[in-house]
Design an enzyme around this catalytic site. Structure first.
Site, short mmCIF file in Angstrom:
data_model
loop_
_atom_site.label_atom_id
_atom_site.label_comp_id
_atom_site.label_asym_id
_atom_site.label_seq_id
_atom_site.Cartn_x
_atom_site.Cartn_y
_atom_site.Cartn_z
N ASP A 266 0.85 -1.20 0.00
CA ASP A 266 0.00 0.00 0.00
C ASP A 266 0.88 1.24 0.00
OD1 ASP A 266 -2.53 1.42 0.12
OD2 ASP A 266 -1.98 1.97 2.15
N SER A 267 0.29 2.35 -0.42
CA SER A 267 1.01 3.62 -0.38
C SER A 267 1.35 4.01 1.06
CB SER A 267 0.14 4.71 -1.00
OG SER A 267 -1.07 4.80 -0.29
N CYS B 253 -4.25 -1.28 -2.41
CA CYS B 253 -4.42 0.17 -2.55
C CYS B 253 -5.22 0.41 -3.82
CB CYS B 253 -3.04 0.81 -2.67
SG CYS B 253 -3.06 2.58 -3.03
N GLU C 82 -5.29 8.95 8.90
CA GLU C 82 -3.85 8.83 9.21
C GLU C 82 -3.49 9.60 10.48
OE1 GLU C 82 -0.81 8.17 6.79
OE2 GLU C 82 -2.03 6.72 5.69
N CYS D 44 -11.41 3.05 -1.07
CA CYS D 44 -10.08 3.44 -0.58
C CYS D 44 -9.86 2.66 0.69
CB CYS D 44 -10.03 4.94 -0.31
SG CYS D 44 -8.51 5.45 0.55
N HIS E 169 -8.36 3.15 3.34
CA HIS E 169 -8.43 3.85 4.63
C HIS E 169 -9.87 3.96 5.16
CE1 HIS E 169 -4.41 5.22 3.62
NE2 HIS E 169 -4.30 5.81 4.79
N1 DGL Z 1 -4.58 3.45 0.10
C1 DGL Z 1 -4.99 4.39 -0.90
C2 DGL Z 1 -6.21 3.86 -1.66
O1 DGL Z 1 -6.76 2.78 -1.34
C3 DGL Z 1 -5.28 5.77 -0.35
C4 DGL Z 1 -4.12 6.50 0.29
C5 DGL Z 1 -3.32 7.40 -0.64
O2 DGL Z 1 -3.87 8.38 -1.18
O3 DGL Z 1 -2.15 7.09 -0.79
O4 DGL Z 1 -6.63 4.48 -2.61
#
Ligand code: DGL
Length: 279
Positions: A15-16, A78, A163, A197, A199
């Site tokens: 993931d990012s 992600c 976050e 997303c 998150h």
């Molecule tokens: N984890 C990313 C997603 O599912 C969102 C976080 C980011 O913008 O890096 O899109």
């Protein structure tokens, strides 16, 4: 470009940042027998506001690192990376690295399930700016279910809220209500909403509070986990390469201390994490 011979190893989850931990948790719950490596590109998060080329390049480097660490299979946990990088990696990079290794995303498994949730055939999507602009969800949904209408709202403030540990705060109410109202004003017939997303499941109690009770909310974790289970049943050669024992190692491109502190928001366990350089 590096080449990676096929070998036994853990499942890689990328993931990012931290959001993919919601996917990892569900996969580990569903498939506890395998070993895992999680890689968060915390130094370069967020990806959601970055261009196609940058998301592709960053994601490619992270997948390469997970292959280097021995993963025969990598899950892009992600949505932004799945939307902007998965196809290019599968079509351009994998054939050069090793066509027998695999990279899978989170959008396709989510889309495959949408049909069983919606009766009105009007679906809403909350996602990052990048995922919404890529139009990956409408494109994939219309390939399978051309009659479904999809309305999307980008929610750039939800990732920072999560976050920063503000998911349950009063401040979160304003931005949850704002994006929920935006979506419902686009289409009053929506009966199903995708949290596109990784998150957003942490904001679910607040999202639920502002969405009418009859609207289904789809969180991806359990769907991705069930889809992976099914995939491994259909790909016995790949499954045989996955090491077993339930170990999970965490890697971050940012500070280890920072990762430990923030990962606690997403996981109910302490993690041992190691910082790595990508290039
Ligand atoms: N984890 C990313 C997603 O599912 C969102 C976080 C980011 O913008 O890096 O899109």
């Amino acid at each position: 470009m590096a080449q990676f011979p096929q070998q036994n190893g853990p499942i890689g989850v990328f993931d990012s940042g931290y959001g993919g931990l919601t996917i990892l948790s569900e996969i580990r719950k569903h498939l506890p027998q395998y070993d895992y490596i999680y890689l968060g590109d915390n130094a370069r998060t967020p990806y959601g506001t970055r261009s196609f080329d940058v998301v592709y390049e960053y994601t490619r480097q992270c997948v390469e690192k997970l292959f280097d660490l021995g993963c025969p299979l990598v899950i892009l946990g992600c949505n932004t990376a799945s939307a902007k990088a998965l196809k290019s990696i599968q079509m351009t990079d994998l054939p050069l690295w090793n066509p027998d290794r695999r990279v899978l995303g989170v959008i396709r498994p989510t889309v495959e399930q949408i049909d069983s949730f919606t009766k009105t055939r009007h679906v809403g999507l909350f996602a990052t700016v990048g995922t919404v602009q890529s139009e990956s969800y409408p494109i994939e949904i219309h390939k399978l279910f051309p009659d479904i209408q999809i309305s999307s709202v980008a929610c750039p403030l939800w990732v920072p809220l999560v976050e920063n540990g503000e998911s349950a705060s009063e401040g979160a109410d304003f931005f949850v209500k704002k994006y929920v109202d935006q979506l419902l004003s686009q289409d009053s017939q929506i009966d199903t909403v995708i949290l596109g997303c990784t998150h957003y499941p942490l904001l679910l109690p607040k999202i639920r509070q502002y969405l009418p009770a009859h609207i289904n909310v789809i969180s991806q974790g359990s769907i991705v986990a069930a889809s992976l289970d099914d995939y491994l049943h259909r790909h016995a050669d790949l499954e045989a390469l996955l090491t077993r024992g339930g170990a999970c190692h965490f890697f971050t491109t940012e500070s280890e201390e920072k990762f430990k502190k923030s990962a606690a928001i997403f996981l109910s366990e302490d993690v041992d994490v190691q910082r790595i350089q990508l290039c």
